[in-house]
Design a protein around this motif. Structure first.
Motif, PDB file in Angstrom:
ATOM      1  N   ILE A 312       2.053  -1.725  15.089  1.00 53.60           N
ATOM      2  CA  ILE A 312       2.675  -2.297  13.896  1.00 53.60           C
ATOM      3  C   ILE A 312       1.616  -2.841  12.941  1.00 53.60           C
ATOM      4  N   VAL A 313       0.568  -3.445  13.490  1.00 53.95           N
ATOM      5  CA  VAL A 313      -0.503  -4.002  12.656  1.00 53.95           C
ATOM      6  C   VAL A 313      -1.181  -2.913  11.836  1.00 53.95           C
ATOM      7  N   ILE A 314      -1.493  -1.778  12.454  1.00 50.78           N
ATOM      8  CA  ILE A 314      -2.265  -0.757  11.734  1.00 50.78           C
ATOM      9  C   ILE A 314      -1.388   0.221  10.954  1.00 50.78           C
ATOM     10  N   PHE A 315      -0.165   0.475  11.425  1.00 55.66           N
ATOM     11  CA  PHE A 315       0.672   1.477  10.758  1.00 55.66           C
ATOM     12  C   PHE A 315       1.702   0.880   9.792  1.00 55.66           C
ATOM     13  N   LEU A 316       1.889  -0.407   9.825  1.00 58.41           N
ATOM     14  CA  LEU A 316       2.895  -1.023   8.966  1.00 58.41           C
ATOM     15  C   LEU A 316       2.320  -2.166   8.124  1.00 58.41           C
ATOM     16  N   ILE A 317       1.733  -3.142   8.782  1.00 57.94           N
ATOM     17  CA  ILE A 317       1.281  -4.344   8.069  1.00 57.94           C
ATOM     18  C   ILE A 317       0.134  -4.032   7.121  1.00 57.94           C
ATOM     19  N   ARG A 318      -0.897  -3.350   7.588  1.00 56.85           N
ATOM     20  CA  ARG A 318      -2.039  -3.018   6.737  1.00 56.85           C
ATOM     21  C   ARG A 318      -1.632  -2.142   5.538  1.00 56.85           C
ATOM     22  N   PRO A 319      -0.883  -1.050   5.736  1.00 48.88           N
ATOM     23  CA  PRO A 319      -0.472  -0.238   4.580  1.00 48.88           C
ATOM     24  C   PRO A 319       0.349  -1.004   3.558  1.00 48.88           C
ATOM     25  N   ILE A 320       1.266  -1.862   4.020  1.00 49.03           N
ATOM     26  CA  ILE A 320       2.078  -2.636   3.078  1.00 49.03           C
ATOM     27  C   ILE A 320       1.192  -3.555   2.243  1.00 49.03           C
ATOM     28  N   GLY A 321       0.252  -4.220   2.894  1.00 48.70           N
ATOM     29  CA  GLY A 321      -0.661  -5.113   2.178  1.00 48.70           C
ATOM     30  C   GLY A 321      -1.482  -4.387   1.137  1.00 48.70           C
ATOM     31  N   VAL A 322      -1.978  -3.207   1.487  1.00 49.72           N
ATOM     32  CA  VAL A 322      -2.796  -2.433   0.550  1.00 49.72           C
ATOM     33  C   VAL A 322      -1.945  -1.905  -0.599  1.00 49.72           C
ATOM     34  N   LEU A 323      -0.765  -1.397  -0.309  1.00 51.38           N
ATOM     35  CA  LEU A 323       0.105  -0.862  -1.361  1.00 51.38           C
ATOM     36  C   LEU A 323       0.475  -1.936  -2.381  1.00 51.38           C
ATOM     37  N   LEU A 324       0.801  -3.131  -1.920  1.00 50.44           N
ATOM     38  CA  LEU A 324       1.142  -4.214  -2.835  1.00 50.44           C
ATOM     39  C   LEU A 324      -0.069  -4.687  -3.634  1.00 50.44           C
ATOM     40  N   SER A 325      -1.257  -4.555  -3.055  1.00 45.37           N
ATOM     41  CA  SER A 325      -2.485  -5.026  -3.710  1.00 45.37           C
ATOM     42  C   SER A 325      -3.047  -4.027  -4.709  1.00 45.37           C
ATOM     43  N   THR A 326      -2.636  -2.765  -4.617  1.00 37.59           N
ATOM     44  CA  THR A 326      -3.232  -1.722  -5.463  1.00 37.59           C
ATOM     45  C   THR A 326      -2.224  -1.086  -6.416  1.00 37.59           C
ATOM     46  N   ARG A 327      -1.144  -1.785  -6.716  1.00 34.63           N
ATOM     47  CA  ARG A 327      -0.097  -1.207  -7.565  1.00 34.63           C
ATOM     48  C   ARG A 327      -0.613  -0.797  -8.944  1.00 34.63           C
ATOM     49  N   LYS A 328      -1.446  -1.616  -9.547  1.00 36.84           N
ATOM     50  CA  LYS A 328      -1.954  -1.333 -10.887  1.00 36.84           C
ATOM     51  C   LYS A 328      -3.459  -1.041 -10.859  1.00 36.84           C
ATOM     52  N   ALA A 329      -3.965  -0.655  -9.720  1.00 29.37           N
ATOM     53  CA  ALA A 329      -5.401  -0.421  -9.570  1.00 29.37           C
ATOM     54  C   ALA A 329      -5.790   0.945 -10.120  1.00 29.37           C
ATOM     55  N   ASN A 330      -7.053   1.062 -10.457  1.00 33.57           N
ATOM     56  CA  ASN A 330      -7.598   2.329 -10.950  1.00 33.57           C
ATOM     57  C   ASN A 330      -7.991   3.217  -9.766  1.00 33.57           C
ATOM     58  N   LEU A 331      -6.997   3.479  -8.904  1.00 28.07           N
ATOM     59  CA  LEU A 331      -7.211   4.284  -7.707  1.00 28.07           C
ATOM     60  C   LEU A 331      -6.115   5.337  -7.616  1.00 28.07           C
ATOM     61  N   ASN A 332      -6.460   6.534  -7.138  1.00 25.27           N
ATOM     62  CA  ASN A 332      -5.431   7.546  -6.925  1.00 25.27           C
ATOM     63  C   ASN A 332      -4.804   7.341  -5.549  1.00 25.27           C
ATOM     64  N   TRP A 333      -3.706   8.052  -5.285  1.00 20.74           N
ATOM     65  CA  TRP A 333      -2.949   7.818  -4.054  1.00 20.74           C
ATOM     66  C   TRP A 333      -3.752   8.146  -2.802  1.00 20.74           C
ATOM     67  N   LYS A 334      -4.657   9.123  -2.899  1.00 25.00           N
ATOM     68  CA  LYS A 334      -5.470   9.476  -1.739  1.00 25.00           C
ATOM     69  C   LYS A 334      -6.424   8.341  -1.372  1.00 25.00           C
ATOM     70  N   GLU A 335      -6.996   7.709  -2.391  1.00 26.54           N
ATOM     71  CA  GLU A 335      -7.892   6.573  -2.144  1.00 26.54           C
ATOM     72  C   GLU A 335      -7.132   5.393  -1.554  1.00 26.54           C
ATOM     73  N   VAL A 336      -5.910   5.163  -2.037  1.00 24.24           N
ATOM     74  CA  VAL A 336      -5.079   4.073  -1.514  1.00 24.24           C
ATOM     75  C   VAL A 336      -4.725   4.319  -0.047  1.00 24.24           C
ATOM     76  N   VAL A 337      -4.393   5.557   0.280  1.00 19.17           N
ATOM     77  CA  VAL A 337      -4.050   5.893   1.667  1.00 19.17           C
ATOM     78  C   VAL A 337      -5.247   5.667   2.588  1.00 19.17           C
ATOM     79  N   PHE A 338      -6.431   6.077   2.142  1.00 21.60           N
ATOM     80  CA  PHE A 338      -7.610   5.902   3.002  1.00 21.60           C
ATOM     81  C   PHE A 338      -7.928   4.420   3.186  1.00 21.60           C
ATOM     82  N   ILE A 339      -7.839   3.628   2.107  1.00 25.47           N
ATOM     83  CA  ILE A 339      -8.085   2.185   2.225  1.00 25.47           C
ATOM     84  C   ILE A 339      -7.067   1.557   3.171  1.00 25.47           C
ATOM     85  N   SER A 340      -5.829   2.051   3.140  1.00 22.52           N
ATOM     86  CA  SER A 340      -4.789   1.552   4.047  1.00 22.52           C
ATOM     87  C   SER A 340      -5.130   1.832   5.501  1.00 22.52           C
TER      88      SER A 340
END
Length: 615
Positions: A312-340
């Motif tokens: 749950i920590v790696i597949f749910l909590i971390r991705p949710i945190g990154v997605l909420l933090s990068t909503r308006k970031a200058n990053l494409n979806w592939k970069e967001v997924v890797f950071i997650s």
């Protein structure tokens, strides 16, 4: 003494093993710590551990050593943070430190409570502990994967800055636990302590950095004392900050490193190199010590629910945190997924968890001792799991998403003198990106007249890494008449480009004395120095190329004409070159060799498969 010596030896062995298997060092370090600690009880007659951290450092001495060591590690991490590289992504990193940390804290707390049936106090203490990431695990992954600039910048800054912040949140939660058992409920004064801690760390860390900067800039320290004095000042700043307010030391050490990284200090590279060596030793000792403290009974109590919590920590909590933090970031979806996907836990989580678990068990009355004992192995499970899963798969995931940095093939040439311009012309003729750097304005002007890229700058300055686009540079070639400068240029860029990609000319001493071993990074694998090469080219030495039928053909050619030709580099059909040096004097492929032939030397028909004059 034998136990402590063994930890040092095993720690360095683990670092070498990590390099060999291309994994973060934390993985073999923890596994070795578990092997000589809790797992060794299965093989000893009396059921005792081979090595126990509590037996080596008694009482509070272990945690004092751990705290100071973590401070030094965070200082070294701060030294790598240049404000210029984060300007366009500052908002993203800020969100990860605030929103991402909050999601991890709350999500980790709820997950631990409902899955592991832990009390709310221990659950949220666990959530606070897994906020941290850390340079000890993130940096090795980034070096191995080599992601693009956006991903690399975000993960590096988050990994270093989240450590002191996560530790402070953990301390805040710990204080809540203590205050809640005094009968007056949770004390809001804890928040006041939290902000005092941050403020004290920022102020004292900044003052420590400015004091060191003043001493070095005014030559108040001899060069041989600069490194050790810096180490002593970091430890003093850390300890003094802890006296002002508990847990302010980590923030102070990090801020001190960041401030020094962003002032113009020529000696910074030397200090950073020293601190990296110290950090390797400290990390090696710390992880083995802390791992050895775990008891096998604690591991057995975790059970299958702990695996569910980890997922749950790696597949749910971390991705949710990154997605909420990068909503308006200058990053494409592939970069967001890797950071997650990349959120490994490091030394601060292990150190603070060790400290709190012992204190809560020892003090008693605040929480159930059985739950407090589970805190350390549970955090170590998250550490080992994230490092193993994310560290081993990071390169594959980055390649799948297409976020890895393309391997640059350009050549940075130190010098724009007559020889450097000739070599640059030869390399550029192969379609390879070349850039020449020289302090001489006439040399730079002459290079530009020849249609070559050149800039007037000091190759050893701190600003050089900001002025040069290293995304295009894969190799460095130092060809000045100053052998000392050539050596320093290679050392200066080794960390950025790798030791095997930094080359220089042979010095006069190496040219004249055949008893001196020829270093592997000497260009063209020859003792011909700067003066001899210039004279050779002035005497109408021609540059030619030849394609061999096989490697045996090449060896026969070089054995026959070794005194009459100077091999420069191989080229292949993919517009890549391989410079000749002690690292690679021959090619395994049937590539084309470009070389300088001396005057009056003629290639025989039996020597070549094909050749063409490049002049």
């Amino acid at each position: 003494m034998l136990e402590l010596a063994s930890i040092f030896v095993l720690g360095i062995f683990a670092q070498w093993l990590a390099w060999k298997i291309k994994q973060p060092a934390i993985l073999p370090l923890i596994l070795i710590g578990l092997a000589i600690g809790p797992l060794s009880t299965f093989f000893t007659e009396d059921g005792s551990k081979l090595i126990d951290g509590d037996a080596i450092f008694t009482g509070d001495l272990l945690f004092s050593f751990v705290s100071i060591s973590v401070g030094v590690i965070l200082f070294e991490g701060g030294l790598t943070l240049n404000i210029k590289e984060i300007r366009s992504l500052a908002g993203t990193v800020r969100n990860l430190l605030i929103i991402g940390a909050l999601v991890t804290f709350v999500g980790g707390g709820f997950a631990a409570h409902y899955i592991m049936n832990l009390s709310w106090e221990i659950s949220f203490l666990f959530g606070a502990l897994i906020i941290v990431s850390g340079p000890t695990v993130v940096i090795p992954i980034l070096r191995n994967v080599r992601p693009n600039t956006n991903v690399n910048t975000v993960l590096k800054w988050e990994g270093i800055l989240i450590d002191p912040l996560g530790a402070l949140v953990a301390v805040l939660m710990y204080e809540f636990i203590l205050s809640s058992k005094h009968g007056n409920g949770y004390q809001l004064e804890v928040f006041q302590d939290f902000f005092i801690t941050i403020s004290a760390g920022i102020v004292l860390g900044g003052l420590g950095a400015l004091f060191l900067y003043y001493l070095i800039k005014n030559n108040s320290l001899p060069s041989y004392l600069q490194n050790v004095f810096t180490l002593a000042l970091v430890i003093f700043t850390f300890a003094f900050s802890e006296l002002i307010h508990a847990e302010a030391g980590l923030m102070a050490a990090t801020v001190m490193g960041i401030v020094l990284a962003n002032v113009k200090l020529e000696e910074l590279k030397k200090i950073l190199s020293f601190k990296e060596d110290v950090s390797v030793i400290l990390i090696s000792v710390l992880f083995i010590l802390l791992s050895s403290r775990i008891d096998i009974a604690q591991i057995e109590k975790l059970g299958w629910p702990s695996i569910v919590l980890f997922l749950i920590v790696i597949f749910l909590i971390r991705p949710i945190g990154v997605l909420l933090s990068t909503r308006k970031a200058n990053l494409n979806w592939k970069e967001v997924v890797f950071i997650s996907w990349i959120g490994p836990k490091g030394i601060v989580a292990a150190a603070v968890a060790s400290l709190f678990s012992i204190d809560l068990v020892r003090e008693g009355g605040y929480v159930d001792p059985r739950e407090a004992e589970l805190l350390l192995p549970l955090v170590f499970l998250i550490i080992v799991g994230t490092v193993v899963l994310q560290g081993s798969s990071a390169k594959w995931v980055a390649s799948l998403l297409g976020v890895r940095r393309k391997e640059p093939h350009g050549v940075l040439i130190v010098g724009a003198n007559e020889l450097a311009r000739k070599i640059a012309k030869i390399i550029a003729s192969q379609g390879i990106y070349t850039l020449m750097v020289d302090t001489s304005i006439p040399n730079v002007r002459e290079a530009k007249k020849m249609g070559l890229r050149a800039m007037q700058a000091n190759i050893l300055s701190d600003n050089i890494f900001d002025e040069i686009d290293l995304s295009k540079i894969g190799k460095l070639v130092a060809v000045t008449s100053n052998s000392g400068l050539n050596d320093l240029a290679c050392s200066w860029f080794e960390k950025e480009l790798g030791e095997h990609n930094c080359f220089r000319l042979a010095s006069k001493e190496e040219s004249e004395n055949t008893n001196i071993p020829l270093p592997k990074n000497v260009l063209f694998n020859t003792r011909t120095d700067f003066v001899a090469l210039v004279q050779l080219l002035r005497s109408k030495g021609a540059v030619e190329e030849i394609t061999f039928e096989n490697t045996v053909h090449y060896e026969e050619f070089m054995d026959k004409h070794t005194t009459q030709v100077i091999p420069l580099f191989y080229k292949n059909d993919e517009d890549q070159i391989q410079l000749i040096s002690g690292f690679s004097s021959k090619s395994d492929k049937l590539d084309t060799l470009v070389f300088i032939k001396k005057p009056n030397f003629a290639i025989q028909e039996e020597d070549v498969a094909s050749d063409s004059d490049l002049n």
